[in-house]
Write an enzyme that holds these catalytic residues in place. Structure first.
Site, PDB file in Angstrom:
ATOM      1  N   PHE A   1       0.493   6.837   4.817  1.00  0.00           N
ATOM      2  CA  PHE A   1      -0.443   5.991   5.528  1.00  0.00           C
ATOM      3  C   PHE A   1      -0.073   5.753   6.986  1.00  0.00           C
ATOM      4  CE2 PHE A   1      -0.631   4.365   1.069  1.00  0.00           C
ATOM      5  CZ  PHE A   1      -1.889   4.847   0.779  1.00  0.00           C
ATOM      6  N   SER A   2       1.109   6.169   7.396  1.00  0.00           N
ATOM      7  CA  SER A   2       1.594   5.750   8.707  1.00  0.00           C
ATOM      8  C   SER A   2       2.279   6.883   9.451  1.00  0.00           C
ATOM      9  CB  SER A   2       2.593   4.588   8.554  1.00  0.00           C
ATOM     10  OG  SER A   2       2.077   3.563   7.736  1.00  0.00           O
TER      11      SER A   2
ATOM     12  N   LYS B   1       4.513   1.777  14.736  1.00  0.00           N
ATOM     13  CA  LYS B   1       3.952   2.384  13.531  1.00  0.00           C
ATOM     14  C   LYS B   1       2.436   2.417  13.623  1.00  0.00           C
ATOM     15  CE  LYS B   1       4.208   0.249   9.498  1.00  0.00           C
ATOM     16  NZ  LYS B   1       4.749  -0.191   8.205  1.00  0.00           N
TER      17      LYS B   1
ATOM     18  N   ASP C   1       4.697   0.515  -1.724  1.00  0.00           N
ATOM     19  CA  ASP C   1       5.514   1.714  -1.637  1.00  0.00           C
ATOM     20  C   ASP C   1       6.962   1.305  -1.414  1.00  0.00           C
ATOM     21  OD1 ASP C   1       6.080   4.382  -1.644  1.00  0.00           O
ATOM     22  OD2 ASP C   1       4.494   4.897  -0.231  1.00  0.00           O
TER      23      ASP C   1
ATOM     24  N   LEU D   1       8.714  10.216  15.023  1.00  0.00           N
ATOM     25  CA  LEU D   1       9.973  10.269  14.282  1.00  0.00           C
ATOM     26  C   LEU D   1       9.759  10.526  12.799  1.00  0.00           C
ATOM     27  CD1 LEU D   1      11.891   7.244  15.859  1.00  0.00           C
ATOM     28  CD2 LEU D   1      12.052   9.655  16.473  1.00  0.00           C
TER      29      LEU D   1
END
Length: 858
Positions: free
Chosen positions: A687-688, A704, A804, A682
């Site tokens: 980082f993910s 995640k 973030d 999605l």
């Protein structure tokens, strides 16, 4: 005759039932009193509320005696209970032997509970772990038979003086992960039968008391992650039954006592991250399986007998002041050997190649010399080999290509010569290859493109020549490509679209026009083409690289007008190109312009400020709810464009939530099947990667994936990450995304979250629905974000510091229910190890909590 037959049948059945019944114990039922108590409890315990079974012994979490005459064990774990007022009623079950109330949301223990349960002489086990208990530890008066007490993972504070003194049968005490302070308690029962003392992750101060050594039956001591100081007691070696001693992350000092070598049963000794000095005692590893003395100030040589003990499986002596050579005799059962960041010299023992179980070998940052032993190619279990920053010479052994399980190979900053062996294409598991800063020559072998799992490739600082392999774009997972400071030339082929961290071709012999194909690298942050012979104009197509933050073109032969780049590109270096025309004076030199970073979502920012003031939150809400990709680098290539992979193999999985609905719905196997398919992606961030996973029940979750491949995540840090997630999983706030569960694999971490139906705030602001987002919804979103921030800043165990915060890290359960994401990153990211610029961590947020300073200024 018939009468005779009837008598035979009669006697037959008589004897049959006689012998049958005599072999079956007589079964009783619960007393009316205990039945009545259980019926009352069912009104407070939801899992029992709809129970149709009339016998409580058959209820979930209930265990009765062998004849069902009384209740022996009661488990109310993980039922999302918060109201503790019913607990004194539990203590009316006078036959209780074990009571488990863990993994709920209790904030207090009623005084009536302690008084009533203290009268149950047969109660042996009491578990209140993983709740939200505050205040001081209760005084346990009575409880004459209590053997195990667990209050770990709460928010208890204050000191422990006499609360546990009357627990004469106490054998196991677990108080880890609280806020307890003062001295380490020594009043733990006059009988001194304590076997397990677990006090880690608190705020205990002072030295380790001599009184603790009077508990001679201690088997396990864990005092890690406190603020203890001073030396180890000289007589600690007298604890003859001790199997585990964990003292990590304190301020302990002095020398390690020689009498630790007296231990006959000690299996684990961890004293890392302290201030110990002196030499490592001889004989200390006699019975050990695990030894960790890293991050101290230990000096002298490694004792000759230290590594040879047959039980040894892991040894970590990194970050000390050790000198001399590495002992040649090493345990055949060694799994992990870490000796990095010392002053060791001599050669690498070839005997390491005879260790069949060796999985991690880290000898970096020493003064080792000689060649890399070819016998290391026989360590078929190796997953990580780090020999970087030494004085190694010779060529790269071809035998290393046999390491089919190797994931990380670091040989940087040595004096290796010769060519890169083409046989390295056999290392199919390799994700990180760093042989930079050597004297390697020849060309980059085409076979390197067959390393399909590569994410980081660093060959810079060698003497490589020729062209870049045309098949380099087949490395579909490559995030970073460092080829600078070589003698490469020729055509620049198409690059992997997966590149995100950096593409460095600087200080080479490339010439001609800058390829237009570089503009396809939409996830790229740093593009360095400096110090080559590029000519012609700077392609305007480069301005469309949405994630670009640094463009380095210095010292080429470029001409024409410098295109106008977006404000997200904070560093543009075009010096040394005299024929370039700069029409934007602000960008004549490589500078960063933090003052120009502005949010386009002004209304949302204003609303946050208004909400913060009106709610009296008392926190400065500096929220960059912005669409800027400068703040949140996203790889925006079309999703689902690559082929699916086999489901990741689960190394560890754990449920964090106490919510029974989620615990029953989450299926780890199904989740891993979902993340194996790119069609379920999605969103991708720096980082993910977010996936949608539909469980067998039909319920959807966010999964995640955290990319361990970046150097800011270190291979082998899974255990620490799991421990931190356990803590974060206990948080509760409707405006913060809390991890519900996690799965760890060899190279990734997968976190489970509630599915947010509306996607991200970015989606809703800039999608088709954004124009219909009324002021009331915007205001609710801003207030929710402010409330979430205030909660994170004021968390009892210390503020949760966001790395973030942007519109893409805020999920929406509805148009008025925002949730702040990525709260777990601050526990595992080390910006000093970032493979990109430091701004990829610190600058991506533009946000520091009040009174906190995470990073040095960029």
């Amino acid at each position: 005759m018939r009468s005779h037959e009837q008598r035979v049948y009669f006697f037959f059945f008589f004897f049959f039932f006689f012998f049958f019944l005599s072999s079956v114990p007589f079964v009783l039922s619960l007393s009316s009193t205990q039945k009545e108590i259980m019926e009352k409890l069912s009104r407070s315990v939801s899992v029992w509320g709809n129970e149709k079974e009339p016998n409580p012994c058959a209820w979930k979490g209930v265990s009765c005696s062998s004849d069902n005459s009384s209740i022996a064990n009661l488990s109310l774990s993980g039922l999302s209970l918060s109201d503790s007022s019913f607990l004194p009623l539990v203590c009316e079950i006078v036959s209780l032997e074990a009571l488990d109330l863990s993994d709920n949301s209790f904030s207090s223990v009623p005084e009536g509970f302690i008084t009533a349960c203290g009268k149950i002489d047969g109660l042996k086990q009491l578990n209140f772990s993983k709740n939200r208990l505050v205040g001081s530890l209760p005084a346990f008066n009575g409880f004459v038979g209590l053997e195990s007490l667990d209050f770990s993972s709460n928010m208890l504070n204050g000191t422990i003086v006499s609360q546990l003194g009357s627990l004469n049968d106490l054998k196991r005490l677990y108080l880890t992960s609280n806020n307890l302070s003062g001295n380490v308690p020594i009043n733990l029962g006059n009988s001194k039968v304590l076997e397990h003392l677990i006090l880690s992750k608190n705020s205990f101060t002072g030295s380790i008391p001599d009184g603790l050594l009077e508990y001679r039956k201690l088997v396990r001591i864990d005092l890690s992650e406190n603020q203890l100081s001073g030396p180890l007691p000289g007589k600690i070696g007298d604890l003859s039954e001790l199997e585990e001693l964990t003292l990590s992350s304190n301020n302990l000092s002095g020398e390690i006592p020689m009498n630790l070598s007296n231990f006959q049963n000690l299996l684990r000794f961890a004293a890392n991250q302290n201030k110990f000095t002196g030499n490592i005692p001889v004989g200390i590893s006699r019975s050990l399986k695990n030894l960790d003395l890293s991050y101290n100030k230990l000096g002298g040589p490694i004792p000759a007998d230290l590594l040879m003990q047959s039980n040894l499986q892991t040894v970590d002596l990194s970050y000390n002041l050790l000198e001399g050579s590495i002992p040649a005799k090493i345990s055949p059962n060694m799994v992990r050997l870490r000796l990095g960041s010392n002053s060791l010299d001599g050669t690498i023992p070839s005997e390491l190649g005879t260790l069949p179980k060796l999985t991690y070998l880290e000898l970096e940052n020493n003064s080792l010399s000689g060649s890399i032993p070819s016998k290391l190619g026989s360590c078929r279990s190796l997953a990580l080999l780090n020999l970087g920053m030494n004085n190694l010479t010779g060529s790269l052994p071809v035998e290393l290509a046999s390491l089919s399980s190797l994931q990380v190979l670091k040989l940087q900053s040595n004096k290796l010569v010769g060519e890169i062996p083409y046989q390295m294409n056999q290392m199919q598991s390799l994700s990180t290859l760093d042989i930079s800063g050597n004297l390697l020559s020849g060309s980059i072998p085409n076979s390197i493109s067959r390393l399909q799992n590569l994410t980081n490739l660093n060959l810079q600082g060698n003497r490589l020549s020729g062209s870049i392999p045309a098949t380099i774009d087949s490395l579909k997972y490559l995030l970073e490509l460092q080829l600078g400071n070589n003698q490469l030339n020729g055509h620049i082929p198409g690059m992997p679209l997966s590149l995100q961290i950096a593409l460095n071709l600087s200080h080479n012999l490339f010439e001609g026009a800058i390829p237009e194909t570089l503009s396809r690298l939409q996830g790229l942050e740093v593009l360095d083409l400096s110090n080559n012979k590029f000519s012609g104009a700077i392609p305007t197509s480069l301005t469309r690289i949405g994630s670009l933050t640094q463009l380095l073109l210095a010292n080429n032969q470029l001409s024409g007008v410098i295109p106008e780049f977006g404000k997200y590109v904070t560093i543009i270096d075009t010096t040394g190109n005299p024929r370039l025309v700069n029409r934007t004076l602000q960008r004549n030199s490589p500078q960063s312009f933090p003052g120009k970073r502005k949010s386009v979502a002004v209304a949302v920012v204003i609303a946050v400020a208004v909400a913060a003031a009106s709610l009296g939150i008392g926190v400065t809400v500096v929220i960059a709810v912005s669409i800027s990709r400068r703040f949140y680098r996203v790889k925006d290539e079309p999703l689902g464009a690559t082929e699916d992979l086999p489901p990741p193999q689960v190394v560890q999985g754990n449920l964090l939530t106490a919510n029974a609905i989620h615990r029953s719905n989450i299926d780890f196997t199904k989740a891993m099947e979902a993340v194996a398919s790119t069609s379920n992606i999605l969103l991708k961030t720096r980082f993910s990667t977010y996936y949608k996973a539909v469980m067998p029940s039909g319920r959807s979750y966010f999964i995640k994936k955290i990319n361990w491949s970046d150097k800011i995540f270190q291979l082998g840090s899974h255990e620490k990450f799991g421990q931190e997630l356990e803590i974060l999983g206990k948080l509760s706030n409707s405006n913060v995304m809390m991890p519900l569960a996690y799965v760890l694999t060899v190279d990734s971490a997968y976190l489970f979250y509630e599915y947010a139906q509306k996607g991200t705030l970015f989606d809703i602001l800039h999608g088709s629905f954004g124009s219909a987002l009324d002021w009331a919804s915007r205001y609710s979103i801003a207030v929710g974000i402010a409330q979430g921030l205030a909660f994170l800043h004021g968390y009892t165990s210390g503020p949760v510091l966001l790395l973030d915060l942007s519109s893409k890290s805020i999920m929406l359960k509805s148009v008025k229910e925002p949730q702040i994401g990525d709260i777990e990153l601050y526990k595992v990211i080390d910006p000093s190890k970032s493979t990109g610029s430091v701004s990829t961590v610190a600058g991506s947020v533009g946000y520091v909590p009040p009174g906190e300073e995470l990073f040095d200024p960029v």
